[in-house]
Each structure stands twice: as structure tokens, then as C-alpha cells.
Design a protein around this motif. Structure first.
Motif: not given
Ligand SMILES: Cc1cc2nc3c(=O)[nH]c(=O)nc-3n(C[C@H](O)[C@H](O)[C@H](O)COP(=O)(O)O)c2cc1C
Length: 213
Positions: A26-32, A181-184, A196-205
């Protein structure tokens, strides 16, 4: 007249790396993880980020704001609801936040939709702010042209007289939530071969991918 030549101003990075086997789902965990890490070395403004919006002529506009809260549903900052950024967000409720943590050679970019936070959350945060900041929020017609510095100082005096004890939150001041919707995540590496790793929100994950630097 020619200005100073700054072509040679550059730096090679190399204190960290960002690898797929090590990132959180989860990018929010990675952000934390990165935020807490940066907080140890970055100093008091680790929560400063550039908030970018689009103006009425489609020019992007960036300015620094302070992140005040983050959770799975998004990233919160506070501002004047009549400021330029607020007007821009009212007609185009999309924005990005860019964090740069120099001491960690890291950048994080968050992109998403914007919503106002519920009034009671803004109320609670407003009351936590130092008195001077609460008065400042009332006194400053943010982004408007004012005649001089004295104008602001006069306003501060008037607000202090108006609210000698309790200072309520002005209804023109409060929080916005950036729903990602996107966290890089960007980690500087040697010879410009950054990670560079980008996370994109895809419907439910969240789906993560590596991008070329
Ligand atoms: C370090 C720093 C932190 C700032 N934090 C905020 C903030 O949290 N909220 C805010 O409205 N403005 C903040 N500002 C001021 C904004 O950058 C900007 O000048 C102001 O919000 C007006 O922007 P606007 O005219 O585009 O609406 C900060 C500026 C700096 C340099």
C-alpha cells in the motif's frame, strides 16, 4: 547582461535504493515509512510539499503547503477557502502534492481528487493551532491584493478585539483532502539511473510499476 553560469551545479546520488522486493503493498504505508525516515533528518518542515493546481487558463500553479494528516483515504492540508488555490480547486478539484526530502535523496508525488474535509475535523484542527495562527487565519484575505503591511496589522488588532478569548474557526478556512489515484516514489541513484516506483489505484487495489528515470 549574462547571469552566473550554473550549468555545473549538480550532484550524484547514492545513499539509498528502492527495489520491488522491499516496497510495501500500500503506497500510504510506503509513504509513512519514508515520511518517518525523512523526519529524522529533514528537520521541522518534513511535511512541506508543493501543491499543484490548474488555474482558469489551464496554467499549472504550484505553492508550498504543509501536510497535516495522512491516512488510507488521503492527504490533508489546510488553507483559506477563498484563496486562489481554493478557487482553482472549486472549478477543477484535482491536484498533486510533491515532497522533496533532500537529506534522503527522495521525492514522492501524489496525484488525485480533492474534497473539503468535514467541518468538524477542520474545527478540531483549528483549535489545536497556536493563537497567532488562529488570528492570522481571520486577518488574512489570502491571495487578495492589499494596500500595505499595516492593513494586515490593523486587521490583527481588530480580530483580537473581536475575539478576546475564544477564537472560532472562520468558515472561509479549513482543510482539503487529496484522495490519491497515483503515488510515485523516487530514490536518487548514481549516474542519473534513479529508482522510480509508481502505484496506481485500479478499481479496488493498488498496482505498482517501475518507471525509467
Ligand atoms: C514552508 C511553507 C509552508 C506553507 N504552508 C501553507 C499551508 O499549509 N497552507 C497555506 O494556505 N499556505 C501555506 N503556505 C503559503 C503558500 O505557499 C501560498 O503562498 C498561499 O497558500 C497562497 O497561495 P494561493 O494564492 O495559490 O492560494 C506555505 C508556504 C511555505 C513557504
Amino acid at each position: 547582461m549574462a547571469k552566473e553560469n550554473i550549468q555545473g551545479v549538480r550532484k550524484d546520488y547514492g545513499i539509498g535504493e528502492l527495489v520491488e522486493s522491499n516496497i510495501l503493498e500500500n503506497p500510504i504505508d510506503q509513504f509513512e515509512l519514508w515520511f518517518k525516515d525523512a523526519a529524522k533528518t529533514e528537520g521541522s518542515e518534513v511535511n512541506a510539499c508543493v501543491l499543484s493546481t490548474l488555474d482558469e487558463n489551464n496554467y499549472p500553479e504550484g505553492r508550498v503547503v504543509l501536510l497535516k494528516f495522512y491516512a488510507d483515504d488521503g492527504f490533508t492540508f489546510y488553507t483559506n477557502y477563498q484563496s486562489n488555490k481554493a478557487k482553482q480547486l472549486a472549478s477543477h478539484p484535482y491536484a498533486s502534492m510533491t515532497f522533496y526530502w533532500k537529506t534522503k535523496e527522495r521525492q514522492v508525488r501524489v496525484k488525485g481528487k480533492i474534497e473539503k474535509v468535514p467541518a468538524e475535523i477542520s474545527d478540531a484542527y483549528f483549535q489545536e493551532r497556536p493563537e497567532g495562527s488562529r488570528i492570522g487565519a481571520w486577518a488574512s484575505p489570502q491571495s487578495q491584493v492589499i494596500p500595505n503591511r499595516e492593513f494586515l496589522e490593523q486587521r490583527v488588532k481588530q480580530i483580537r478585539e473581536k475575539f478576546p478569548t475564544d477564537i472560532p474557526r472562520p468558515d472561509f478556512w479549513g482543510g482539503y483532502l487529496l484522495i490519491p489515484v497515483e503515488v510515485e516514489f523516487w530514490q536518487g541513484r548514481s549516474s542519473r539511473l534513479h529508482d522510480r516506483i509508481v502505484y496506481s489505484w485500479n478499481q479496488d487495489h493498488w498496482v505498482s510499476k517501475r518507471l525509467a528515470p
